[in-house]
Design a protein around this motif. Structure first.
Motif, PDB file in Angstrom:
ATOM      1  N   ASN A  29       0.827  -1.216   0.000  1.00  0.00           N
ATOM      2  CA  ASN A  29       0.000   0.000   0.000  1.00  0.00           C
ATOM      3  C   ASN A  29       0.853   1.255   0.000  1.00  0.00           C
ATOM      4  OD1 ASN A  29      -2.610  -1.096  -0.108  1.00  0.00           O
ATOM      5  ND2 ASN A  29      -2.625  -1.511   2.090  1.00  0.00           N
ATOM      6  N   ARG A  30       1.970   1.197   0.696  1.00  0.00           N
ATOM      7  CA  ARG A  30       2.892   2.343   0.681  1.00  0.00           C
ATOM      8  C   ARG A  30       3.426   2.585  -0.734  1.00  0.00           C
ATOM      9  NH1 ARG A  30       4.645   5.527   5.184  1.00  0.00           N
ATOM     10  NH2 ARG A  30       6.735   5.363   4.321  1.00  0.00           N
ATOM     11  N   LYS A  31       3.717   1.491  -1.435  1.00  0.00           N
ATOM     12  CA  LYS A  31       4.219   1.642  -2.796  1.00  0.00           C
ATOM     13  C   LYS A  31       3.149   2.216  -3.709  1.00  0.00           C
ATOM     14  CE  LYS A  31       6.286  -0.919  -6.638  1.00  0.00           C
ATOM     15  NZ  LYS A  31       6.780  -2.228  -7.124  1.00  0.00           N
ATOM     16  N   VAL A  32       1.889   1.732  -3.570  1.00  0.00           N
ATOM     17  CA  VAL A  32       0.803   2.272  -4.378  1.00  0.00           C
ATOM     18  C   VAL A  32       0.635   3.755  -4.110  1.00  0.00           C
ATOM     19  CG1 VAL A  32      -1.689   2.172  -4.762  1.00  0.00           C
ATOM     20  CG2 VAL A  32      -0.383   0.059  -4.516  1.00  0.00           C
ATOM     21  N   LYS A  33       0.704   4.137  -2.833  1.00  0.00           N
ATOM     22  CA  LYS A  33       0.545   5.550  -2.481  1.00  0.00           C
ATOM     23  C   LYS A  33       1.665   6.388  -3.083  1.00  0.00           C
ATOM     24  CE  LYS A  33      -0.050   8.566   1.516  1.00  0.00           C
ATOM     25  NZ  LYS A  33      -0.143   8.634   3.006  1.00  0.00           N
ATOM     26  N   ALA A  34       2.887   5.846  -3.063  1.00  0.00           N
ATOM     27  CA  ALA A  34       4.012   6.597  -3.626  1.00  0.00           C
ATOM     28  C   ALA A  34       3.850   6.776  -5.130  1.00  0.00           C
ATOM     29  CB  ALA A  34       5.318   5.872  -3.312  1.00  0.00           C
TER      30      ALA A  34
ATOM     31  N   GLU B 121      -4.196   9.748  -1.579  1.00  0.00           N
ATOM     32  CA  GLU B 121      -5.067   9.168  -0.546  1.00  0.00           C
ATOM     33  C   GLU B 121      -6.518   9.184  -0.986  1.00  0.00           C
ATOM     34  OE1 GLU B 121      -4.222  11.440   2.898  1.00  0.00           O
ATOM     35  OE2 GLU B 121      -2.324  10.422   3.350  1.00  0.00           O
ATOM     36  N   ARG B 122      -6.920  10.266  -1.670  1.00  0.00           N
ATOM     37  CA  ARG B 122      -8.305  10.324  -2.135  1.00  0.00           C
ATOM     38  C   ARG B 122      -8.558   9.261  -3.212  1.00  0.00           C
ATOM     39  NH1 ARG B 122     -11.592  15.841  -3.967  1.00  0.00           N
ATOM     40  NH2 ARG B 122     -13.676  14.947  -3.670  1.00  0.00           N
ATOM     41  N   ALA B 123      -7.584   9.057  -4.105  1.00  0.00           N
ATOM     42  CA  ALA B 123      -7.728   8.029  -5.138  1.00  0.00           C
ATOM     43  C   ALA B 123      -7.785   6.635  -4.515  1.00  0.00           C
ATOM     44  CB  ALA B 123      -6.569   8.118  -6.124  1.00  0.00           C
ATOM     45  N   MET B 124      -6.953   6.373  -3.492  1.00  0.00           N
ATOM     46  CA  MET B 124      -6.984   5.060  -2.828  1.00  0.00           C
ATOM     47  C   MET B 124      -8.293   4.849  -2.082  1.00  0.00           C
ATOM     48  SD  MET B 124      -3.040   4.959  -1.405  1.00  0.00           S
ATOM     49  CE  MET B 124      -3.156   3.301  -0.738  1.00  0.00           C
ATOM     50  N   ARG B 125      -8.828   5.935  -1.496  1.00  0.00           N
ATOM     51  CA  ARG B 125     -10.120   5.825  -0.812  1.00  0.00           C
ATOM     52  C   ARG B 125     -11.234   5.501  -1.800  1.00  0.00           C
ATOM     53  NH1 ARG B 125      -9.683  10.187   1.673  1.00  0.00           N
ATOM     54  NH2 ARG B 125     -10.924  11.562   0.353  1.00  0.00           N
ATOM     55  N   ILE B 126     -11.175   6.113  -2.980  1.00  0.00           N
ATOM     56  CA  ILE B 126     -12.170   5.825  -4.021  1.00  0.00           C
ATOM     57  C   ILE B 126     -12.056   4.381  -4.488  1.00  0.00           C
ATOM     58  CG2 ILE B 126     -12.784   6.350  -6.414  1.00  0.00           C
ATOM     59  CD1 ILE B 126     -12.166   9.280  -5.806  1.00  0.00           C
ATOM     60  N   ALA B 127     -10.823   3.897  -4.657  1.00  0.00           N
ATOM     61  CA  ALA B 127     -10.632   2.498  -5.082  1.00  0.00           C
ATOM     62  C   ALA B 127     -11.155   1.528  -4.037  1.00  0.00           C
ATOM     63  CB  ALA B 127      -9.148   2.244  -5.349  1.00  0.00           C
ATOM     64  N   GLY B 128     -10.916   1.845  -2.759  1.00  0.00           N
ATOM     65  CA  GLY B 128     -11.420   0.963  -1.708  1.00  0.00           C
ATOM     66  C   GLY B 128     -12.936   0.972  -1.624  1.00  0.00           C
ATOM     67  N   LYS B 129     -13.545   2.165  -1.769  1.00  0.00           N
ATOM     68  CA  LYS B 129     -15.003   2.242  -1.707  1.00  0.00           C
ATOM     69  C   LYS B 129     -15.632   1.539  -2.892  1.00  0.00           C
ATOM     70  CE  LYS B 129     -16.697   6.079  -0.159  1.00  0.00           C
ATOM     71  NZ  LYS B 129     -17.170   7.484  -0.049  1.00  0.00           N
ATOM     72  N   GLY B 130     -14.982   1.580  -4.050  1.00  0.00           N
ATOM     73  CA  GLY B 130     -15.494   0.883  -5.223  1.00  0.00           C
ATOM     74  C   GLY B 130     -15.038  -0.560  -5.326  1.00  0.00           C
ATOM     75  N   ARG B 131     -14.275  -1.055  -4.328  1.00  0.00           N
ATOM     76  CA  ARG B 131     -13.806  -2.445  -4.274  1.00  0.00           C
ATOM     77  C   ARG B 131     -12.981  -2.823  -5.506  1.00  0.00           C
ATOM     78  NH1 ARG B 131     -19.131  -5.671  -1.892  1.00  0.00           N
ATOM     79  NH2 ARG B 131     -19.365  -4.401  -0.017  1.00  0.00           N
ATOM     80  N   ARG B 132     -12.156  -1.892  -5.945  1.00  0.00           N
ATOM     81  CA  ARG B 132     -11.296  -2.170  -7.087  1.00  0.00           C
ATOM     82  C   ARG B 132      -9.886  -2.573  -6.677  1.00  0.00           C
ATOM     83  NH1 ARG B 132     -15.785  -1.671  -8.590  1.00  0.00           N
ATOM     84  NH2 ARG B 132     -16.496  -1.040 -10.659  1.00  0.00           N
ATOM     85  N   ASN B 133      -9.640  -2.691  -5.372  1.00  0.00           N
ATOM     86  CA  ASN B 133      -8.324  -3.126  -4.898  1.00  0.00           C
ATOM     87  C   ASN B 133      -8.348  -4.548  -4.354  1.00  0.00           C
ATOM     88  OD1 ASN B 133      -9.877  -2.625  -2.692  1.00  0.00           O
ATOM     89  ND2 ASN B 133      -8.383  -1.366  -1.594  1.00  0.00           N
TER      90      ASN B 133
END
Length: 819
Positions: free
Chosen positions: A537-542, A555-567
């Protein structure tokens, strides 16, 4: 009743303001503050600057029309005279204006006031509407003009004849009533045990049989042979002996007559004095409490009853908006879009035009007509060589239409991202490159409006964010493309990382095995797998931070991916190989016996102790040692030691020994489901031991007895009594009783499901160190049992704790990410 309609040509019109052309002299960026947006063009440019990645000068004005559209707001007030009538008594206190009248005049006189009250209400309403500063909606629905006079009349109460009290209907003034136990007879049937009104009870000497037994001794003479051996020959001689012989004789009992004796309670009469009325035959009246009379209900003890009537006037306002016949179409769209009160709130002005009262003799309606003006701004602008017509209205310049001007700016970025996604489908299954997706994703994410729209759509809102700016079709397209791109980024980065995480977890597991054995090896490997997921996750964020221009955007993009269950696919790729490798290695590695282990432990592992055979020398067996072995999970050894203690008559061992026999714990050999015959044999063997343990109040005996009663094992089924015994054992600190209570409440058998109680007992057991119950609490958190919603994070945390304690189900749940 509604004189103002769309056909009224004298109530509307529009004021056209000549458009002033605006010339753009330079293409330099235009900086706008939120407070400096006085025009539609300024508001549009502020929207473009704050919510998109484009510059305000991309919008070129062509012409602007600022007009005041007249409209009519009609407030209709329906007046209703409501006749009210109430029953009153002597406690009624009239005011100075109230009028006393005859019994037949109360309603008529009140009805006669209706017209006058309506006229007064209409006049009061007319004056209020014409008052300066009065808001168009200042009159609220409800009581408007309360009554001024009540007409009333009181007469002597016919029920009590003005006394306020009536004779008690139970005792009829006698203050006492017939005893309900003896019905006035003063005696009741004897309720002594065995008598029940017969006057006779069973004899205690012969137990009601009428005969008693006694032992008689007879003496008989027998010949007893004696054999002697001498010089190889034998000689037998006989002598006489007298021996006692016992027999039982039965005779009539001289204490009774045919097994019955007189009852000592009723002395053979069959009846005893009534205890309720003390043998008097009557008791104090329960209705009047011995007073003899009651308060009269109609007059409430006042001695008078009557009626009172009056008239109140209520008002019900209704509002509507109308436009002149020649009003443009966009003005009618604004009227249909906004409510009456919303339109009045954003109008430039709303002023009273006239007030009309209908039917002066008995007014039922009052109409107030207000003339209002609404600002409508129409802007013609150009963007990307296309002309657009924009309309805003109201004092706050709300958008009626943006003519897709902002959406068309954003569609170019969205198309580039869509094309990149389509091209990535041809890269192959094992492709791990993400650079081709990051540039178009950055352009789309740079417009904050896109992120607002995606989050609102994922949140399930009825209308997406910026519904006036972009269409629903665009909202769905941007959601699909952005979530697809984020999924590709997550998945491709996972393809680069998964084998590193699996290799590190496997190496740590093998290294830990050398020092701590298989259980700790599995735990250490799973912890490393979890750390690998955190590093991923740290690498994805970087990567996203570098692509999108900052950590906040990432962080906003990762939150959107988690809410849409794309991760989720990436999570599986990171966690599954590492967890499977660790579990396979830990179960495949041989069991390592610590060097400090006693030789006896190795012998026990290779040759299980047979049941009911002492595994330790008898002199070393003790109840504290047996309890310690049981708590440590060495149940075979504990059962063998308990068998030795029970054989020596140790009363403290009966409870735990009975529990283990009942539940089949400590039996050697592979764990298989017992047959019905085996289960019944265990219950029969455990029952006498449990009974002996109950005498000592042993907690394990209480728990075993509770299970037997709740399940109906060798006992008549009594669920409530069984649960009570289990609770007694649990309150004594018995871990097994807490566990069983939790299971009963969560399964709903043999008692109803109660998640709150189940969580309570599982928590108590978990606090005492039960890994299985920590896992059960995690299951309840995962499913949301007893919670408002599932708490998957709490469940996983509990499973990690249970896994560290060696609970195999928890280890699998942590590895799989689910139970």
């Amino acid at each position: 009743m509604n004189p103002t309609t769309d056909t009224d040509s004298d109530t509307g019109g529009s004021l056209d303001v000549p458009a002033v052309p605006e010339t753009v002299t330079a293409a330099a960026p235009i900086q706008l503050d939120k407070e400096e947006a006085p025009t539609v063009l300024g508001k549009l440019r502020t929207l473009v600057q704050e919510k998109t990645r484009f510059e305000p000068h991309d919008i070129t004005p062509l012409g602007e029309e600022d007009a005041l559209q007249e409209f009519s707001l009609q407030a209709n007030y329906a007046l209703e005279a409501r006749f009210e009538q109430r029953v009153i008594n002597g406690y009624f206190a009239p005011s100075g204006s109230d009028c006393r009248c005859g019994p037949h005049e109360v309603g008529a006189l009140a009805h006669a006031q209706e017209k006058d009250r309506l006229r007064r209400a209409a006049g009061k309403l007319d004056a209020a509407l014409r008052q300066a500063g009065q808001a168009y909606d200042g009159v609220a629905a409800g009581l408007y003009l309360p009554h001024a006079v009540k007409h009333w009349h009181l007469d002597t109460c016919s029920n009590c004849h003005g006394k306020g009290r009536i004779s008690c209907h139970t005792c009829h003034g006698a203050t006492t009533e017939t005893c309900w136990s003896c019905h006035g007879g003063r005696t009741v049937s004897c309720d002594a045990y065995g008598c029940y009104g017969s006057g006779k009870v069973s004899c205690s000497y012969c137990s009601g049989s009428g005969t008693v037994s006694e032992q008689v001794t007879d003496y008989i003479t027998v010949q007893v042979p004696t054999t002697t051996y001498s010089n190889g020959s034998s000689h037998t001689s006989y002598h006489s002996e007298t021996r006692p012989q016992y027999r039982t004789e039965y005779r009539s009992c001289y204490h009774c007559s045919y097994g019955k004796v007189s009852c000592s309670t009723c002395h053979g009469a069959g009846n005893v004095n009534c205890g309720t009325c003390r043998a008097s035959g009557s008791v104090t009246c329960r209705t009047c409490s011995g007073v003899g009379d009651l308060r009269c209900n109609p007059c409430d003890g006042s001695g008078k009853v009557g009626n009172a009537a009056w008239v109140d006037v209520h008002v019900a306002p209704g509002y509507s908006v109308s436009l002149p016949k020649q009003a443009p179409d966009d003005a009618r769209r604004i009227r249909d879009k906004e409510s009456v009160h919303s339109l009045a709130a954003i109008a430039s002005s709303v002023a009273l035009a006239k007030v009309s009262i209908y039917n002066e003799d008995q007014p039922q309606e009052v109409d107030a007509l207000y003339a209002g003006k609404l600002r409508i701004v129409r802007l013609d602008a150009a963007c990307n060589a296309e002309k657009h017509h924009l309309v805003a209205y109201g004092t706050d310049l709300r958008w009626l239409t943006l003519d897709d001007i902002v959406e068309k700016l954003l569609r170019g970025d969205l198309k580039a991202l869509s094309d990149a996604l389509a091209g990535s489908a041809d890269d192959g299954l094992f492709s791990a490159h993400v650079q081709g997706l990051l540039t178009p994703l950055r352009d789309v994410a740079a417009s904050e409006l896109n992120a607002d729209v995606i989050e609102s759509v994922l949140g399930g809102e009825t209308e997406h964010a910026h519904v006036d700016v972009v269409s629903s079709e665009y909202a769905q397209n941007v959601r699909t493309c952005v979530l697809g791109a984020l999924r590709q980024v997550y998945t491709r980065l996972a393809k680069q990382f998964w084998w590193k995480s699996a290799l590190a977890a496997l190496a740590v597991a093998i290294a830990t095995w050398f020092f701590a054995g298989r259980g700790m090896a599995a735990l250490a490997g799973l912890l490393v797998a979890g750390a690998g997921y955190w590093l991923f996750n740290r690498k994805v964020k970087a990567v996203l931070s570098e692509a999108l221009g900052g950590e906040q955007q990432a962080e906003r993009a990762m939150r959107i991916a988690g809410k849409g269950r794309r991760n989720q696919l990436a999570q599986v790729l990171i966690l599954a190989p590492a967890s499977l490798a660790v579990l396979a290695a830990s179960y495949g590695l041989p069991v390592r016996v610590p060097a400090a282990a006693a030789p006896q432990s190795a012998a026990l592992a290779s040759a299980p102790v047979a049941p009911h055979a002492p595994a330790v020398p008898p002199q070393e067996a003790s109840m504290p040692k047996a309890l310690k072995l049981y708590d440590n999970g060495d149940k075979v050894q504990a059962l063998a030691m308990l068998d030795s203690l029970v054989g020596k008559g140790d009363a403290n061992a009966y409870g735990l020994y009975g529990w283990m026999l009942l539940m089949g714990e400590g039996q050697p050999g592979p764990a298989t489901a017992p047959t019905a015959q085996q289960r019944q044999a265990r219950q029969v063997a455990a029952k006498p031991l449990v009974g002996k343990g109950l005498v000592k109040g042993d907690s394990y005996a209480l728990a075993a007895k509770g299970v037997m009663l709740a399940e109906g094992w060798q006992e008549p089924r009594n669920v409530q009594r069984g649960i009570d015994l289990l609770k007694q054992a649990a309150h004594k600190g018995n871990l097994q009783a807490m566990h069983v209570l939790g299971l009963y409440h969560v399964r709903g058998q043999p008692i109803p499901v109660n998640h709150k109680e189940a969580r309570k007992w599982f928590t108590l057991a978990a606090d005492k160190g039960s890994a299985g119950d920590i896992y059960n609490l995690g299951l309840m958190d995962w499913e949301g049992a007893g919670l408002k919603r599932p708490d998957r994070a709490s469940a996983m945390q509990r499973w990690k704790i249970a896994a560290a304690m060696g609970e195999e189900r928890a280890i699998k749940a942590v590895a799989q990410g689910q139970p």
